[in-house]
Design an enzyme around this catalytic site. Structure first.
Site, PDB file in Angstrom:
ATOM      1  N   ASP A   1      -3.836  -1.535   5.074  1.00 12.43           N
ATOM      2  CA  ASP A   1      -4.189  -1.118   6.456  1.00 12.43           C
ATOM      3  C   ASP A   1      -5.855  -1.149   6.534  1.00 12.43           C
ATOM      4  OD1 ASP A   1      -4.705   0.842   4.582  1.00 12.43           O
ATOM      5  OD2 ASP A   1      -3.642   2.424   5.726  1.00 12.43           O
TER       6      ASP A   1
ATOM      7  N   ASP B   1      -8.221  -4.149   2.053  1.00 15.89           N
ATOM      8  CA  ASP B   1      -7.234  -4.801   1.856  1.00 15.89           C
ATOM      9  C   ASP B   1      -7.349  -6.424   2.495  1.00 15.89           C
ATOM     10  OD1 ASP B   1      -5.570  -2.739   0.567  1.00 15.89           O
ATOM     11  OD2 ASP B   1      -5.505  -1.843   2.693  1.00 15.89           O
TER      12      ASP B   1
ATOM     13  N   ASP C   1       0.857  -1.176  -0.143  1.00 22.96           N
ATOM     14  CA  ASP C   1       0.010   0.082   0.036  1.00 22.96           C
ATOM     15  C   ASP C   1       0.837   1.343  -0.025  1.00 22.96           C
ATOM     16  OD1 ASP C   1      -2.420   1.704   0.165  1.00 22.96           O
ATOM     17  OD2 ASP C   1      -2.259   1.577   2.384  1.00 22.96           O
TER      18      ASP C   1
END
Length: 925
Positions: free
Chosen positions: A663, A667, A354
């Site tokens: 996070d 995800d 990410d």
């Protein structure tokens, strides 16, 4: 519009949830509010008065409660029983059976206790994994404010139904998927759902039907948080039909991939078990048929053979090695939730990371300021107000740059955020972009005050036009401290403010606006991946009663364009380079726009010279095409949860070992499916943490690189232990086989074999779990996923050292018998020869190919020396304690016999070092 309605009708005919069978949902975001109401079978009155209580009750019976379904779970008892379905535990149970047959009940109890402990640990870890689904359910709002029967009511969120009129205000968690019908400066934090780093401005107007999830500004989604403003909207989806419900269904359908280590150990255990059984059966047949040994006597010999071959210490050593890796990772802010994930990180070939907060600081920062007279670079990153302002290479004083000074004042005064210091840390309360302008004011603070408090004292605010997504600007009216002057400051989208301005500020005063110059500068800033904001001002000779849009839509002076970015972490840049050096590909997945993603990727060294793939382009690829392109593209922008999961699966299908970081709840499916899921500990959602295998305590990509290094060291140490253990077991097995085949007295009894394996071998091998990472461990490529646990070199080493141990121990045993020693003395010498061989070989095993004939090799690991020192008194007890003479059949040795044992044992050190020298030379060639 016809296409929208066709898709909606198709969705109404289809049903089902989950990754494969989820029904297409109507494109609510693409329908005007009136058509949304019609599709929900509510009239115009509902848009004002809401549903009646009776209608809401009927719909609740039809649609069901607004909650996520709980999948069927195995009972606690069944989950516990299934923990024993593991080849490692089968080996330990077989060893326990052997010791029980021999009457060694203490050893049996130890082995069974180890089996039970492993099962309990697995049971606890599996229970934590299932908590990921509970974490997503915990994101749902508990209550909702609705209008029913014309009355504002606070109801249980589970009672919401499609068609309900919901009211949203700052701080609320959105209770269902809502099509907005009235908006007042609404901003929603959707980071957990879409990965978008900034709050999203919402609107009533419909958007394109093919807009990705992060661009559906006419919708508010269940589980997201309102950070500013108010709104009302119609509930269009509840429970499992919401976007978060879709993610929940995906997470429930995702199978957790076994780790490479577990697959290798399982394969190794199966093969080893087959070899042991085959050799034992063959030996039994040869002994009974060829030599005529009674079956009962032969059975005891075969039991000794099996006992010598089973690696009893492997499961325990593997657990200890992984546990030590967990401790080392914890010291580097990586908390491991599943033990095998420690080693798996060491074998990853691709890290999908990410962007926001992991590769970047998640702190918006002004990097460039463009005025009519020149451009300025701002040093520093994040909210810490430290950094210089430069024009070219020269440091400037903002107070001496009149246009820059006006621009900084505009950014600080036209601002609703607050910059606060808490100890050594700085944080922004409010919009991150506004926070970046406040930090710029602190950096320019000097003889002339540019800090927020000082400027607000000099120019108090009188009135303001707040930012609205429809207008895309904010304006504030201020008066001077004496009240004689009134000035308007504006900030907003460059294309909007350019339409308000007819002049531009220069050092010599106002000049006609050069639109082409500003557009060119704006495009240049955007190409650098910067978010562009325009600043303007207007003097007001007469203070209006209140500030209106008409007051600012003409006659303004453009001050500057500001380039703002969420800067990369400095340590992340080094970590990405380290991963590349280690042969690991780093891919960046973000909810941000492609231009921003490409620019940040280039600064980090990710995807340089390669195109970025957007979510819209991603959706057009079938699985085969995605598998081909996934390895070539390193930057993925505007990616949805399904696309993140598909990317992980595509990389795994092409043979990659994938680590995924994230996070948000969006995800969670990809985190669960990846070989290693890495969740963020500080800003991560509980759903992401529960789905992940490892949680980063500092949300820092550099920690992943450290964890990869630890993972590689763990695998090396496991391999070192196996290379240490198997020759020991192999040597013992060869001794027993040779004695049977050549009509010799058995040099080792089954009890003596168990003594060697359980007391000395495991205790010695445990020291290898404390080995530090080899030099250059991050300079070598990751091992291929299909690489066997034992390659050709390892097999050769095992055969060679096994043969040396067999020759020395059996040779010394036969020599002593020939010299007239008793069987007990000869066996004691054979046992001590094997143990001393292990001690010398333990030193060699510290490095697989590197020499240990140096200071570091001999004393570099104090635990090796301690384990050897601990085994010495044990062997002295074995040799001299009368009770051991009775239990183990041992006997005392004299000095000459110990000299022979020492010489025979040291042969392993010489042979192993010569073998390693051969392999080093072969590697160089």
């Amino acid at each position: 519009m016809r296409g929208v309605w066709a898709r909606r009708k198709k969705a109404q005919r289809a049903h089902g949830d989950g990754l494969q069978g989820r029904a297409p949902v109507p494109d609510w975001h693409a329908l005007p509010a009136q058509e949304v109401a019609a599709a929900l079978h509510v009239d115009d009155a509902v848009l004002q008065q809401g549903l009646t209580q009776q209608a809401a009750s009927q719909r609740l019976q039809h649609y069901g409660p607004n909650r996520l379904p709980e999948g069927r779970r195995r009972s606690a008892w069944m989950r516990f029983v299934l923990q024993f379905h593991n080849i490692l535990l089968y080996i330990m149970l077989a060893a326990a059976l052997v010791t029980a047959l021999l009457g060694h009940w203490v050893d049996t109890g130890v082995l069974l206790a180890a089996v039970l402990v492993n099962a309990v640990i697995g049971y606890i870890q599996e229970g934590k994994a299932e908590a990921a689904l509970d974490a997503i359910r915990g994101m749902l709002s508990l209550q909702a404010t609705v209008v029913r029967d014309g009355q504002r009511q606070l109801v249980d969120a589970q009672a919401l139904v499609p068609g309900d009129l919901v009211l949203l205000t700052s701080g609320d968690r959105v209770p269902a998927d809502v099509r907005l019908v009235a908006v007042t400066e609404l901003r929603v934090d959707e980071a957990a759902l879409t990965g978008e780093s900034l709050p999203v401005d919402k609107q009533v107007a419909a958007v394109a039907a093919d807009a990705p999830l992060g661009d559906r500004r006419s919708m508010a989604f269940s589980g997201t948080v309102v950070v500013y403003g108010q709104a009302r909207g119609l509930v269009v989806a509840t429970g499992s039909h919401t976007e978060i419900g879709h993610i929940n269904a995906m997470l429930a359908s995702v199978d957790v991939a076994t780790t490479p280590l577990i697959r290798q150990i399982n394969g190794f255990g199966h093969k080893l078990a087959l070899v042991i059984l085959a050799v034992a059966a063959l030996t039994f047949v040869l002994g009974t048929l060829a030599r005529g040994i009674p079956a009962s006597e032969m059975f005891l010999m075969v039991v000794a053979l099996v006992a010598s071959a089973i690696p009893e210490g492997l499961p325990a050593i593997m657990t200890v090695t992984l546990a030590l890796g967990v401790q080392r990772m914890a010291r580097r802010h990586a908390i491991v939730r599943r033990l095998p994930a420690v080693e798996t990180l060491g074998s990853v070939t691709v890290i999908c990371s990410d962007k926001t907060g992991t590769l970047t600081r998640n702190e918006m920062t002004v990097q460039r300021v463009v005025c009519a007279d020149g451009q300025y670079t701002v040093e520093g990153a994040g909210y810490v107000p430290q950094g210089r302002i430069l024009r070219g290479d020269a440091v400037v004083d903002a107070a001496c740059e009149p246009v820059l000074a006006q621009a900084i004042c505009a950014g600080v005064l036209c601002n609703d955020a607050r910059l606060r210091q808490h100890g050594d840390a700085w944080q922004v309360d409010g919009d991150p972009t506004e926070g970046a302008l406040l930090v710029l004011g602190h950096k320019a603070d000097g003889p002339a005050p540019f800090a927020q408090d000082a400027l607000e004292d000099a120019w108090p605010r009188v009135h303001a036009i707040p930012f609205e997504s429809e207008h895309r600007f904010m304006a504030t009216l201020h008066r001077s401290q004496q009240g004689r002057q009134h000035r308007i400051f504006l900030k907003g989208a460059p294309e909007v403010l350019l339409g308000f301005c007819n002049t531009q500020a220069t050092a010599d005063g106002c000049a006609p606006l050069d639109v082409d110059y500003w557009r060119r500068m704006g495009n240049d800033l955007a190409a650098r991946g910067l978010r562009v904001l325009a600043l303007a001002t207007k003097d007001s000779p007469v203070a209006p009663a209140e500030l209106t849009h008409a007051d600012v839509q003409q006659g303004c002076t453009l001050l500057a364009l500001v380039g703002i970015v969420d800067p990369p972490r400095q340590e992340a840049q080094a970590a990405v380079a380290e991963c590349h050096q280690a042969g690991i590909t780093v891919k960046m997945i973000t909810g941000d726009h492609a231009e921003t993603a490409r620019a940040i990727g280039a600064q980090l060294g990710i995807g340089v010279g390669k195109p970025a793939l957007t979510g819209a382009e991603f959706a057009l690829l079938d699985d085969m095409a995605l598998r081909q392109i996934a390895n070539d593209v390193d930057v993925f922008a505007r990616a949805s949860p399904e696309q993140k999961l598909r990317l992980v699966q595509a990389l795994q299908a092409s043979g990659q070992v994938v680590a995924m970081t994230g996070d948000g709840v969006n995800d969670a499916p990809a985190l669960k499916r990846a070989d290693v899921g890495v969740a963020m500990g500080r800003k991560g959602t509980e759903a992401a943490k529960e789905a992940g295998d490892i949680v980063l305590g500092d949300d820092n990509f550099a920690t992943i690189a450290h964890a990869v290094e630890e993972g590689r060291a763990v695998y090396d140490n496991l391999r070192k232990f196996i290379l240490f253990m198997l020759p020991t077991n192999g040597g013992e097995a060869l001794i027993v086989i040779a004695a049977i085949l050549f009509h010799l007295t058995l040099p080792l009894t089954a009890a003596q074999v168990l003594w060697i394996n359980m007391v000395t071998s495991s205790a010695l091998g445990l020291a290898l779990a404390f080995e530090k990472a080899e030099p250059g461990i991050m300079a070598r490529p990751p091992r291929a996923p299909g690489t066997p646990l034992l390659d050709g070199m390892a097999v050769w080493r095992i055969v060679l050292i096994s043969a040396v141990m067999m020759v020395t121990a059996l040779g010394l045993f036969l020599w002593e018998l020939q010299l007239g020693a008793s069987v007990e003395v000869a066996r004691t010498m054979a046992v001590n020869t094997v143990v001393l061989s292990e001690m010398f070989y333990l030193l060699c095993s510290r490095h697989i190919t590197g020499s240990v004939l140096n200071r570091e090799g001999l004393i570099g690991n104090p635990y090796v020396l301690l384990s050897i020192a601990a085994c010495v008194p044990l062997q002295l007890l074995f040799t001299y304690w009368p009770a051991m003479h009775t239990i183990m059949g041992s006997a005392s040795l004299d000095g000459a016999q110990w000299t022979k044992v020492l010489a025979a044992g040291s042969a392993v050190l010489v042979v192993a070092e010569l073998d390693k020298a051969f392999w080093r030379r072969r590697e160089r060639e």
